[in-house]
Design a protein around this motif. Structure first.
Motif, short mmCIF file in Angstrom:
data_model
loop_
_atom_site.label_atom_id
_atom_site.label_comp_id
_atom_site.label_asym_id
_atom_site.label_seq_id
_atom_site.Cartn_x
_atom_site.Cartn_y
_atom_site.Cartn_z
N ALA A 1 0.83 -1.21 0.00
CA ALA A 1 0.00 0.00 0.00
C ALA A 1 0.86 1.26 0.00
O ALA A 1 0.56 2.22 -0.72
CB ALA A 1 -0.95 -0.01 1.20
N SER A 2 1.94 1.24 0.76
CA SER A 2 2.75 2.46 0.79
C SER A 2 3.47 2.64 -0.54
O SER A 2 3.71 3.76 -0.98
CB SER A 2 3.71 2.48 1.98
OG SER A 2 4.57 1.39 1.92
N TRP A 3 3.78 1.53 -1.20
CA TRP A 3 4.39 1.63 -2.52
C TRP A 3 3.38 2.15 -3.55
O TRP A 3 3.67 3.07 -4.30
CB TRP A 3 4.95 0.27 -2.95
CG TRP A 3 5.40 0.26 -4.37
CD1 TRP A 3 6.53 0.83 -4.87
CD2 TRP A 3 4.70 -0.32 -5.48
NE1 TRP A 3 6.58 0.64 -6.24
CE2 TRP A 3 5.48 -0.06 -6.63
CE3 TRP A 3 3.50 -1.02 -5.61
CZ2 TRP A 3 5.09 -0.49 -7.90
CZ3 TRP A 3 3.12 -1.45 -6.87
CH2 TRP A 3 3.91 -1.18 -8.00
N ILE A 4 2.19 1.58 -3.53
CA ILE A 4 1.24 1.93 -4.60
C ILE A 4 0.71 3.36 -4.43
O ILE A 4 0.37 4.02 -5.40
CB ILE A 4 0.08 0.91 -4.70
CG1 ILE A 4 -0.62 1.06 -6.06
CG2 ILE A 4 -0.94 1.04 -3.58
CD1 ILE A 4 -0.79 -0.20 -6.80
N ARG A 5 0.69 3.84 -3.21
CA ARG A 5 0.27 5.23 -3.00
C ARG A 5 1.22 6.19 -3.70
O ARG A 5 0.84 7.29 -4.08
CB ARG A 5 0.23 5.57 -1.51
CG ARG A 5 -1.08 5.18 -0.88
CD ARG A 5 -1.15 5.65 0.56
NE ARG A 5 -1.86 4.67 1.35
CZ ARG A 5 -1.34 3.99 2.37
NH1 ARG A 5 -0.10 4.22 2.75
NH2 ARG A 5 -2.05 3.11 3.01
N LYS A 6 2.47 5.79 -3.82
CA LYS A 6 3.46 6.66 -4.46
C LYS A 6 3.45 6.56 -5.97
O LYS A 6 3.88 7.46 -6.66
CB LYS A 6 4.87 6.32 -3.93
CG LYS A 6 5.10 6.89 -2.55
CD LYS A 6 6.50 6.56 -2.06
CE LYS A 6 6.46 5.59 -0.90
NZ LYS A 6 7.66 4.79 -0.74
N THR A 7 2.97 5.45 -6.48
CA THR A 7 2.86 5.32 -7.93
C THR A 7 1.49 5.89 -8.29
O THR A 7 0.64 6.07 -7.43
CB THR A 7 2.90 3.85 -8.41
OG1 THR A 7 1.64 3.25 -8.13
CG2 THR A 7 4.01 3.09 -7.73
N ASN A 8 1.26 6.13 -9.55
CA ASN A 8 -0.08 6.59 -9.86
C ASN A 8 -0.78 5.62 -10.78
O ASN A 8 -1.61 5.96 -11.59
CB ASN A 8 -0.05 7.99 -10.46
CG ASN A 8 -0.84 8.94 -9.56
OD1 ASN A 8 -1.64 8.48 -8.75
ND2 ASN A 8 -0.62 10.23 -9.71
#
Ligand SMILES: [Zn+2]
Ligand SMILES: [Zn+2]
Length: 92
Positions: free
Chosen positions: A68-75
């Motif tokens: 989740a913390s990774w995907i929040r940074k990707t768009n």
């Protein structure tokens, strides 16, 4: 549209059955496609049923927190998720 129960992004969501073996009575969580794929890539249905059968349990798991913390940074709406060896081994 909706909000993903795991990463909390406002994106299109899919329905995740919290207890996959019992779909009829299972509660459903709204989860975005990448998080959903990740859930099934890192946990077996057995683990989902035994240990991760609420949104809170999933959300607090180390595997999903990292994701989740990774995907929040990707768009990205669409990401490639590899099934983990752990899930593959269990299926065989
Ligand atoms: Zn998500
Ligand atoms: Zn699911």
């Amino acid at each position: 549209m909706g909000e993903c129960a795991i990463c909390e992004r406002s994106v299109e969501t899919t329905r995740h059955h919290l207890t996959p073996q019992n779909r009829k009575e299972s509660l459903v969580a709204r989860i975005c496609a990448p998080c959903h794929r990740q859930i099934h890539a890192v946990f077996t249905n057995h683990e989902l049923k035994q240990r991760f059968n609420t949104v809170a349990d999933l959300k607090e798991s180390e595997e999903m927190q990292k994701f989740a913390s990774w995907i929040r940074k990707t768009n990205k709406d669409a990401v490639h998720v590899d099934e983990s060896k752990h899930v593959r081994d269990w299926r065989e």
